[in-house]
Structures are given as C-alpha cells and as structure tokens.
Design an enzyme around this catalytic site. Structure first.
Site, mmCIF file in Angstrom:
data_model
loop_
_atom_site.group_PDB
_atom_site.id
_atom_site.type_symbol
_atom_site.label_atom_id
_atom_site.label_comp_id
_atom_site.label_asym_id
_atom_site.label_seq_id
_atom_site.Cartn_x
_atom_site.Cartn_y
_atom_site.Cartn_z
ATOM 1 N N HIS A 165 0.718 -1.169 -0.036
ATOM 2 C CA HIS A 165 -0.047 0.028 -0.088
ATOM 3 C C HIS A 165 0.789 1.440 -0.065
ATOM 4 O O HIS A 165 0.254 2.401 0.018
ATOM 5 C CB HIS A 165 -0.965 -0.137 1.180
ATOM 6 C CG HIS A 165 -2.144 -1.089 1.129
ATOM 7 N ND1 HIS A 165 -2.803 -1.403 0.083
ATOM 8 C CD2 HIS A 165 -2.375 -2.151 2.031
ATOM 9 C CE1 HIS A 165 -3.655 -2.339 0.487
ATOM 10 N NE2 HIS A 165 -3.359 -2.770 1.535
ATOM 11 N N ASP A 201 -2.740 -10.489 -2.458
ATOM 12 C CA ASP A 201 -3.472 -9.951 -1.286
ATOM 13 C C ASP A 201 -4.833 -9.426 -1.806
ATOM 14 O O ASP A 201 -5.223 -9.282 -2.968
ATOM 15 C CB ASP A 201 -2.428 -8.586 -0.846
ATOM 16 C CG ASP A 201 -3.121 -8.234 0.459
ATOM 17 O OD1 ASP A 201 -2.445 -8.732 1.531
ATOM 18 O OD2 ASP A 201 -3.971 -7.524 0.562
ATOM 19 N N HIS A 203 -6.413 -7.088 -0.902
ATOM 20 C CA HIS A 203 -6.597 -5.814 -1.121
ATOM 21 C C HIS A 203 -5.810 -5.562 -2.358
ATOM 22 O O HIS A 203 -4.761 -5.852 -2.468
ATOM 23 C CB HIS A 203 -6.048 -4.801 0.034
ATOM 24 C CG HIS A 203 -6.989 -5.546 1.415
ATOM 25 N ND1 HIS A 203 -6.384 -6.235 2.454
ATOM 26 C CD2 HIS A 203 -8.286 -5.114 1.778
ATOM 27 C CE1 HIS A 203 -7.124 -6.502 3.282
ATOM 28 N NE2 HIS A 203 -8.298 -5.667 3.125
ATOM 29 N N ASP A 285 -4.903 -12.983 2.914
ATOM 30 C CA ASP A 285 -6.088 -12.541 3.486
ATOM 31 C C ASP A 285 -7.390 -12.772 2.599
ATOM 32 O O ASP A 285 -8.443 -12.442 3.090
ATOM 33 C CB ASP A 285 -6.086 -11.051 3.894
ATOM 34 C CG ASP A 285 -5.264 -10.011 2.804
ATOM 35 O OD1 ASP A 285 -5.032 -10.569 1.914
ATOM 36 O OD2 ASP A 285 -4.961 -8.975 3.344
#
Ligand code: SP5
Ligand code: ZN
Length: 345
Positions: A165, A201, A203, A285
């Site tokens: 991120h 991931d 996200h 995740d």
C-alpha cells in the site's frame, strides 16, 4: 525454497489501528510472522538470515523525504513529548495534505502535523521499532532477490510489516516501505529485462500500482476485493486503471471464491508470461474467514494459485503481505509455496 527472515521484523508494534476515530487493537502483529515461520520450519523449509543492503533500491522507488521521515518519525514524536501530553504513544496523523487543499502543500513544522504530510490513513501507526522493522523487511526482500539471481528458482521473503500500500511518497494500509516494489525494481535493474508483479493480497496493491504507473517494463497485476464494494483502499484498484499500459486490475465481488479468484490469477499469469522474473506480493487475507476481507478462497485455492504462478517457470520472489487469521496464516502460506515449488521443479 529458501525462506528469508530478519528478527528485527518483530520490533514493529503498531499497538492499535484507528478506524473511523475508534482505537482498536492492531491486527498486523508479530504473531503473524511467528505463525508463518512455525509452519514453514515445520515443513522443513530452510530459513536464512536477511543480509543488509544499501538504500539504492529504496531510493529508486520512494521519495527520499518519505524515507527520512519514516527513519526519524518516532524520535521526533517522542522528543516532542507527545506520548505524555496529550498521551498518544504512537505517531498518528490528525490533518492530511489533501489533494484539494493545494498542489504544493508545505511540509508542516509542527511535529503533530507532519504525519499527515506523509501518511494517508489513521490505521498505520509508528512506534519505537517501526523503522527498524520496515528496513529489515526491505532487506529481506532484497536478499530474496539475490538468491533468485544466484540460481534459486524461487525465494520467499517473510516480510513484516507488509508493503504493497506504500506509494512513492506516502504510506498507509499498515505498510511503511513497499518491499515488493523494491524487489521488482532491483530485479528489473539487474536483469535489464521486463519483470512482472502479480499481487494476490485480498486488497488492491495501490502503492505498487502508483510507483510503476508509467513503466511499461514492470507489469503490475492485482486480484483483490472490489474497492467499489466498500473495501480498502477505496480510491484505487478499479478495472479501468491501466497506467501506461502495463497495469491490470481484477476486482472481485465480495464473497468470491476459488473459481473467480483462480480464473483471475490464470489470466494475470498468462498476461505476465513474457517477463524475465516474477514478484508475488502474497497476502493470504483472501482466504475465507479472514477478518479483513470478504473473499472466500480455500487452502486448495492457494495451492493452485502457487501452481499456476510456478507454471510460468520464472525466477520468482514471493514477498509476504497481509493475512490476519493467526490460526490459518502459516498453513496458507505453506500451501501456496508448495504449489509454486511443485510447478517449478
Ligand atoms: C497489507 C494489508 O493487507 N493491508 C490491509 C489494510 C486494510 N486495512 C483496512 C481496515 C479497514 C477497517 N477494518 C475494520 C477493523 C477494525 N479493527
Ligand atoms: Zn490485504
């Protein structure tokens, strides 16, 4: 495959996340990498120490001012007495350099205002060991690069804190340095050939996308839960974001499982097949039951994703990102790496 680890990654203790103003316990904890290492050691994987590297690759993907800030943020916060008055024991922003304020915000002089120049959320706190851990995670990723350039077919960097991120000049999403971007830049630079990043991931890897937005020789693909359905990072990760032509997002509806996820992984793998090396930001995740994502990927799904990516037969650096179910994070990482190895050998 070799597992690269640096004990300094345990030094980061964010303590909390502040979500819509509410301070809740941190989910990005050292127990995560403890569980991963336990599972990988239990399966007989060789664990090697990360080797210190200089700042060249970090400076190539991040603004020097961001690195300087991260390295000194805790000391300046502590030195200003903020842990005692008003009683905030972590570096956390209260005001942000929003794009609509001005195109050239001033770097604040007040210690309590400076975090909002560099950080874009209230979930990514800095404490006494944060910089040491983030720097160790970057060293781990760079050590994994060294191993694959020195003939290992693949290497896994057990990075913590995670990184995908983090943009060129701002951090957030529980991340401080973009370990996967640092690894990809190093691979591209030393090979002189195109590299691909395929982010698993749950996200969207918004930082990696932003860092390589204009670069046609660094393919950036990501499969993740649809940010438009209400999921972090909210502002990016949509299918129409193609950058200079080498960016590809595959957002999935909440509740998506193996079928949709693996078909996106296969499509991204086929797209990346011409690259000379592969970086896999591996968050687990997307697994069903993870507290931070509504995707429903199974353990067999992660093994199959590993097999698909291993089928590319590229020198592969796997970099740990998210995954917050402490019972399952270790076995899920192991399954993915076993799938990858089964196809690479
Ligand atoms: C690396 C990685 O997986 N970063 C994910 C960051 C997403 N965090 C956003 C959290 C949104 C709010 N979660 C509510 C739980 C409150 N503790
Ligand atoms: Zn994640």
């Amino acid at each position: 495959m070799p597992v690269v680890w640096d004990d300094d990654c345990r030094l980061h203790d964010p303590g909390a996340e502040i979500w819509i103003g509410v301070r809740t316990p941190a989910v990005e904890t050292a127990a995560r990498t403890d569980a991963i290492l336990e599972a990988l050691r239990g399966a007989g994987a060789p664990v090697v120490d990360a080797v210190p590297h200089d700042d060249a690759a970090l400076l190539a993907v991040h603004d020097a001012a961001l690195l300087d800030y991260l390295a000194s943020a805790w000391a300046e916060w502590d030195g200003a007495g903020l842990p005692a008055d008003p009683g905030q024991d972590r570096v956390v922003p209260y005001v942000f350099a929003h794009a609509g304020l001005t195109s050239s915000p001033a770097v604040p002089t007040a210690v309590w205002a400076r975090p909002g120049y560099y950080c874009y959320d209230t979930m990514t706190l800095i404490g006494p060991g944060t910089w040491e851990a983030a720097r160790a995670a970057a060293d781990s990723a760079l050590t994994a690069v060294d191993l694959v350039l020195d003939d290992a077919p693949a290497a896994y960097a057990c990075c913590r804190p995670p990184g995908h991120h983090v943009c060129r000049a701002c951090y957030g999403g529980s991340c401080y340095l973009n370990n996967a971007a640092i690894a990809a830049w190093e691979l591209a630079s030393r090979l002189g050939e195109p590299v691909a990043i395929l982010d698993l991931d749950a996200h969207h890897g918004n930082g990696t996308q932003e860092i390589f937005w204009e670069r046609e020789d660094v393919l950036v693909g990501s499969v993740h839960v649809d940010p438009g359905a209400g999921w972090f990072p909210h502002f990016a990760g949509f299918a129409g974001e193609t950058g200079g032509g080498a960016n590809r997002n595959r957002p999935l509806a909440p509740g998506s499982g193996d079928d949709a996820w693996l078909s996106a992984v296969s499509e991204l793998a086929a797209w990346a097949a011409g690259a000379a090396a592969l970086v896999v930001p591996l968050g687990v995740d997307a697994a069903g039951g993870d507290p931070e994502s509504p995707l429903q990927v199974t353990s067999a799904g992660f093994r199959e994703a590993g097999r698909i990516l291993g089928g590319l037969a590229l020198p592969t650096v796997v970099v740990q990102e998210g995954g917050y179910d402490l019972e399952r994070i270790g076995p899920l990482v192991l399954e993915t790496l076993l799938g990858l190895e089964s196809a690479l050998r």
